[in-house]
Design an enzyme around this catalytic site. Structure first.
Site, short mmCIF file in Angstrom:
data_model
loop_
_atom_site.label_atom_id
_atom_site.label_comp_id
_atom_site.label_asym_id
_atom_site.label_seq_id
_atom_site.Cartn_x
_atom_site.Cartn_y
_atom_site.Cartn_z
N SER A 15 -5.41 1.00 0.78
CA SER A 15 -5.85 2.23 0.11
C SER A 15 -7.13 2.83 0.66
CB SER A 15 -6.02 1.97 -1.39
OG SER A 15 -4.79 1.62 -1.95
N SER A 16 -8.00 2.03 1.22
CA SER A 16 -9.28 2.58 1.68
C SER A 16 -9.63 2.08 3.07
CB SER A 16 -10.39 2.24 0.69
OG SER A 16 -10.55 0.85 0.59
#
Length: 186
Positions: free
Chosen positions: A10-11
């Site tokens: 996600s990041s």
């Protein structure tokens, strides 16, 4: 049959090594990866590339179902898109494949669980923020833009596009600051 691996985090500060290692060990000839939220399919170009590349008999492999998405509808749409190309989807943990009818049922249930988990996480986060605010410990997120500088540049005659380019942000962000629609300023 080609096995194509898909890894997602996600990041930007998260690593893909564990996922790509498992996909290689599973015999994936091609592995595509990206660092983008799984909340929707928007901006997930590598996933779109894999689906477009799939040929009849191919198999897309992911380490966990939540790598495909956090929303049941999105997960089912990805699976549907793969099946439209006569390809299958395999999840390694737990081991489930769409090659059999039972796999569809299990993946639907797992997709629903992933979506529910996402809702629980958001609710816990919201509760934590409210509690911290009540105790005076939460001041909000760090401002990324200097709003006063944006206003000064606008008063100096620069266009929104020029301000956005100078500040390293979008024109919409400049517009929000200048029209007082910025959620932080409300």
């Amino acid at each position: 049959m080609t096995r194509i691996g898909y890894a997602r985090v996600s990041s930007a500060d998260q690593g893909l090594d564990i996922q790509t290692g498992k996909l290689k060990a599973e015999g994936c000839e091609i592995i595509r990866s990206e660092k983008v939220s799984g909340a929707s399919r928007v901006g997930r170009t590598e996933l779109a590339t894999i689906i477009e590349f799939l040929r009849p008999g191919d198999e897309m492999v992911v380490t966990r179902l939540d790598r495909l998405g956090r929303d049941t509808r999105d997960v089912l749409n990805v699976i549907h898109d793969c099946e439209q190309r006569q390809a299958s989807v395999m999840v390694l943990d737990p081991l489930v494949s769409t090659r059999g009818e039972m796999g569809h049922i299990v993946l639907t249930v797992l997709g629903m669980v992933a979506q529910m988990e996402r809702r629980f996480i958001k609710e816990r986060q919201r509760e934590g923020i409210e509690q911290a605010r009540a105790q005076g410990r939460y001041k909000g997120g760090k401002r990324r833009l200097d709003r006063d500088q944006i206003r000064q540049l606008s008063l100096g005659g620069l266009t929104n596009s020029a301000i956005a380019q100078q500040m390293g942000c979008s024109r919409m962000q400049v517009y929000r600051v200048l029209t007082k629609h910025d959620p932080i300023d409300l």
